[in-house]
Design a protein around this motif. Structure first.
Motif, PDB file in Angstrom:
ATOM      1  N   ASP A 120      41.277  32.040  33.795  1.00 58.42           N
ATOM      2  CA  ASP A 120      40.892  33.291  34.740  1.00 58.42           C
ATOM      3  C   ASP A 120      41.098  32.864  36.082  1.00 58.42           C
ATOM      4  N   LEU A 121      42.291  33.067  36.573  1.00 58.61           N
ATOM      5  CA  LEU A 121      42.921  32.606  37.755  1.00 58.61           C
ATOM      6  C   LEU A 121      42.134  32.985  38.997  1.00 58.61           C
ATOM      7  N   SER A 122      41.727  34.484  38.985  1.00 60.18           N
ATOM      8  CA  SER A 122      40.821  34.892  40.195  1.00 60.18           C
ATOM      9  C   SER A 122      39.596  34.005  40.388  1.00 60.18           C
ATOM     10  N   MET A 123      38.696  33.677  39.380  1.00 62.42           N
ATOM     11  CA  MET A 123      37.705  32.972  39.505  1.00 62.42           C
ATOM     12  C   MET A 123      37.849  31.574  39.828  1.00 62.42           C
ATOM     13  N   ILE A 124      39.302  31.092  39.212  1.00 60.44           N
ATOM     14  CA  ILE A 124      39.533  29.474  39.750  1.00 60.44           C
ATOM     15  C   ILE A 124      39.903  29.481  41.355  1.00 60.44           C
ATOM     16  N   SER A 165      49.987  35.266  40.078  1.00 56.49           N
ATOM     17  CA  SER A 165      50.278  36.819  40.720  1.00 56.49           C
ATOM     18  C   SER A 165      49.735  36.636  42.037  1.00 56.49           C
ATOM     19  N   GLU A 166      50.646  37.443  42.987  1.00 58.45           N
ATOM     20  CA  GLU A 166      50.009  37.355  44.410  1.00 58.45           C
ATOM     21  C   GLU A 166      48.896  38.155  44.723  1.00 58.45           C
ATOM     22  N   ILE A 221      46.350  33.881  47.298  1.00 58.59           N
ATOM     23  CA  ILE A 221      46.922  33.488  48.641  1.00 58.59           C
ATOM     24  C   ILE A 221      45.987  32.831  49.487  1.00 58.59           C
ATOM     25  N   ALA A 222      44.705  33.088  49.432  1.00 61.09           N
ATOM     26  CA  ALA A 222      43.563  32.221  50.155  1.00 61.09           C
ATOM     27  C   ALA A 222      43.440  31.018  49.642  1.00 61.09           C
ATOM     28  N   PHE A 223      43.756  30.505  48.512  1.00 60.22           N
ATOM     29  CA  PHE A 223      43.677  29.358  47.845  1.00 60.22           C
ATOM     30  C   PHE A 223      45.120  28.423  48.152  1.00 60.22           C
ATOM     31  N   ASP A 224      46.212  29.219  48.272  1.00 58.43           N
ATOM     32  CA  ASP A 224      47.278  28.611  48.655  1.00 58.43           C
ATOM     33  C   ASP A 224      47.022  28.082  50.162  1.00 58.43           C
ATOM     34  N   GLN A 225      46.672  28.961  51.007  1.00 55.68           N
ATOM     35  CA  GLN A 225      46.530  28.641  52.398  1.00 55.68           C
ATOM     36  C   GLN A 225      45.411  27.536  52.835  1.00 55.68           C
ATOM     37  N   ASN A 264      48.571  38.450  60.609  1.00 58.25           N
ATOM     38  CA  ASN A 264      47.992  37.405  59.545  1.00 58.25           C
ATOM     39  C   ASN A 264      46.656  37.010  59.878  1.00 58.25           C
ATOM     40  N   LEU A 265      46.241  36.666  60.919  1.00 58.51           N
ATOM     41  CA  LEU A 265      44.776  36.612  61.269  1.00 58.51           C
ATOM     42  C   LEU A 265      43.914  37.537  60.928  1.00 58.51           C
ATOM     43  N   SER A 266      44.326  38.703  61.074  1.00 56.45           N
ATOM     44  CA  SER A 266      43.445  39.928  60.812  1.00 56.45           C
ATOM     45  C   SER A 266      43.194  40.126  59.415  1.00 56.45           C
ATOM     46  N   THR A 267      43.880  39.513  58.552  1.00 54.87           N
ATOM     47  CA  THR A 267      43.806  39.626  57.015  1.00 54.87           C
ATOM     48  C   THR A 267      43.343  38.226  56.264  1.00 54.87           C
ATOM     49  N   ILE A 268      43.377  37.182  57.239  1.00 55.83           N
ATOM     50  CA  ILE A 268      42.896  36.010  56.779  1.00 55.83           C
ATOM     51  C   ILE A 268      41.539  35.995  55.982  1.00 55.83           C
ATOM     52  N   ASP A 269      41.405  34.986  54.903  1.00 51.68           N
ATOM     53  CA  ASP A 269      40.170  35.133  54.037  1.00 51.68           C
ATOM     54  C   ASP A 269      38.982  34.595  54.880  1.00 51.68           C
TER      55      ASP A 269
END
Length: 182
Positions: free
Chosen positions: A44-48, A90-91, A96-100, A142-147
């Motif tokens: 369950d990638l989204s939860m992870i 999947s992107e 994306i937030a986890f990667d960052q 990028n800053l406007s969409t950052i987690d």
């Protein structure tokens, strides 16, 4: 005999539901690392990614010798290498937030180790802070969409970045060396 694959699929779904429920219980009790391990069994990638991003944002600015930080960072790197290097990702926003978050943990590690050029390279690659005039617009986007969890650490990121730039400037001024950034 034709009912056997259907039975197996039903059992698999039932097991996944039980594991997901157990993970939700762990998470509701604040045992996020155990929840992540359970969610990883059922992929369950989204939860992870959601849980690990939250945990990384919480500990990224802590001292690297903190056992809690180390445990979370080690697990994050295991997850990162398993899912990102295998191309399973999947992107989505959680990925994306986890990667960052993983990259920002490395940024803070390099900063604390006084590896300022490497720290600034990470920031350059993330495009969160404009290091050149030509990148201002893209960094603002990028800053406007950052987690939100990453935004909560933005003042520490900016402080570390400004200190890194100052330390690099001092190194150049004293040694007349020109380290590369980005």
């Amino acid at each position: 005999l034709s009912e056997i694959p259907h039975f197996i699929e039903d059992e698999k779904t039932a097991c996944q539901n039980i594991i997901a429920l157990a993970a939700q219980i762990h998470e509701s009790e604040g045992r996020d690392i155990e929840a992540v391990r359970l969610y990883s069994i059922i992929d369950d990638l989204s939860m992870i990614f959601r849980i690990m991003k939250t945990q990384l944002c919480r500990v990224m600015i802590l001292d690297p010798s903190s056992s809690e930080r180390e445990r979370i960072v080690v697990l994050a790197h295991e997850i990162y290498s398993h899912y990102f290097s295998s191309g399973i990702i999947s992107e989505n926003n959680f990925a994306i937030a986890f990667d960052q978050a993983v990259k920002l943990v490395t940024f803070f590690d390099y900063y604390r180790e006084e590896r300022y050029s490497e720290a600034m390279t990470i920031l350059h690659d993330l495009s969160l802070l404009p290091l050149e005039i030509s990148t201002v617009d893209s960094c603002v986007r990028n800053l406007s969409t950052i987690d939100e969890g990453l935004k909560a650490n933005l003042s520490e990121i900016v402080h570390a970045a400004m200190d890194s730039i100052f330390q690099l400037y001092e190194k150049i001024r004293i040694n007349q060396q020109y380290p590369s950034i980005g």
